[in-house]
Scaffold this motif. Sequence first.
Motif, mmCIF file in Angstrom:
data_model
loop_
_atom_site.group_PDB
_atom_site.id
_atom_site.type_symbol
_atom_site.label_atom_id
_atom_site.label_comp_id
_atom_site.label_asym_id
_atom_site.label_seq_id
_atom_site.Cartn_x
_atom_site.Cartn_y
_atom_site.Cartn_z
ATOM 1 N N MET A 66 2.879 20.699 -3.420
ATOM 2 C CA MET A 66 3.539 19.391 -3.467
ATOM 3 C C MET A 66 4.471 19.217 -2.259
ATOM 4 N N MET A 67 5.200 20.269 -1.896
ATOM 5 C CA MET A 67 6.115 20.186 -0.763
ATOM 6 C C MET A 67 5.358 19.948 0.533
ATOM 7 N N ARG A 68 4.194 20.578 0.674
ATOM 8 C CA ARG A 68 3.409 20.398 1.885
ATOM 9 C C ARG A 68 2.936 18.952 2.009
ATOM 10 N N GLU A 69 2.521 18.348 0.894
ATOM 11 C CA GLU A 69 2.100 16.954 0.905
ATOM 12 C C GLU A 69 3.274 16.034 1.231
ATOM 13 N N PHE A 70 4.451 16.377 0.699
ATOM 14 C CA PHE A 70 5.627 15.565 0.967
ATOM 15 C C PHE A 70 5.985 15.601 2.451
ATOM 16 N N MET A 71 5.962 16.781 3.053
ATOM 17 C CA MET A 71 6.327 16.926 4.462
ATOM 18 C C MET A 71 5.345 16.214 5.381
ATOM 19 N N ALA A 72 4.122 16.000 4.894
ATOM 20 C CA ALA A 72 3.111 15.330 5.713
ATOM 21 C C ALA A 72 3.220 13.812 5.653
ATOM 22 N N LEU A 73 4.087 13.300 4.796
ATOM 23 C CA LEU A 73 4.219 11.860 4.640
ATOM 24 C C LEU A 73 4.918 11.221 5.841
ATOM 25 N N ASP A 74 4.677 9.922 6.002
ATOM 26 C CA ASP A 74 5.376 9.140 7.012
ATOM 27 C C ASP A 74 6.880 9.194 6.749
ATOM 28 N N ARG A 75 7.677 9.126 7.815
ATOM 29 C CA ARG A 75 9.126 9.218 7.688
ATOM 30 C C ARG A 75 9.697 8.126 6.785
ATOM 31 N N ASN A 76 9.129 6.924 6.861
ATOM 32 C CA ASN A 76 9.601 5.836 6.000
ATOM 33 C C ASN A 76 9.501 6.218 4.522
#
Length: 407
Positions: free
Chosen positions: A1-11
């Motif tokens: 889950m953390m890896r997916e979160f870090m891959a998200l757009d900054r917005n």
Amino acid sequence: MMREFMALDRNLKLRALTVFLTVLLGSSIGPNMTIYYVQHFGSFWTGVLLMVVSIAGLIFGLYGGHIADVIGRKRTIEYGQIAMVIGYAIAMVNNSPWLVNPFVTFFGFLLAMIGSSLADPAEQAMMIDSSTPQNRRFVFALIYWILNIGVMIGAAIGGWFFRDYLFELLLFMTIVPIINYCIVRFGMTETLERSEHEQTTSILSALKGYWAVLKDRRYLTFAMASVLASVVYLQPDYYLAAHLSQSFHEYNFLGMDIYGQRMLSLMLVFNTVIIIFVMGWVTRATEKWRLVRAFALGVLLQGGGFALSFVLQDFWPLILATIIFTTGEMIGVPASQTLRADMMNPAKIGAYSGVFSVTRPIGAVIASGFVSLSAVVNNWGIAALLMMVVCLAIYLVARAAKMPAPF
């Protein structure tokens, strides 16, 4: 889950933070304001005032959806945050140790609601703009999870501190939109792709922009069902809050005195704890269900749980009702969000988001009417009325699902 979160757009990462801050303090004050108004104005006039707030939210939600497509998502959100700061500051000053004025307090919360409604369509549009079809489901699940954590903590804060520390809570509530404004202003980027067609911020231009969406009968039918579903979802802010403040039998739990206001907070905390720890299992168990079936069962259980809570006055039976309506929420919410996304025209996300943003204020108008109506009908009558709303919502969703897509 953390890896997916870090891959998200900054917005999207910053949006997760602003959601948490807003919900954290909003849920500590929002549901309890109904009790505040009932104490100062009585049930009937409380319903009328809440209806005024809801109508204002509806109007400015529509206008916010339009200007988000004209001046941009970012500027629209900024204007909304400024209005919220001013509104909460007014409410804070009028609930200070030196001054208490419930009439001006209402005006302050009305202005804050206008700001929130103005910004909401832009926030939703920015989330869709910044996500991809591949990660969108994760994004909405993440925001929903964060929202529930904020509600859990906020409800606990409100239950224990609202009555005796309202001024301090409103002080923090004034600071939060200032923080969110800075996050949006200096951290987020604009996501609107300018249209080749000239648009203005005028009311006439807004009406023309929404006309195409209103001609989509399938989406309009689903939106009407969403209005009714929001009537069910909003009950803790309206009739349930009024019912518990007036009828709950005080109870001593683990050495703590539980009165109506605290019972409402405990129910909301319990609701959120269940969602945080059980949502994943429920999602896996229902992932192969047809969307309409999941929506129907979810709304039926949620509405049934709230209707049951309207006729109960004791601690443990209300806990059981909480389990029932929470189960319905976990089943129905993902299905509703998926159906909504499927029915949107990808070329007009902003306008469709704007139309959907008013379903909650319209639902709030109806839900606030329940509070006023309770002055002339008993708890059983309100419970029966809520179940009629549930049945109509299910019918409309089933009908919308059978309609062909117009695009």
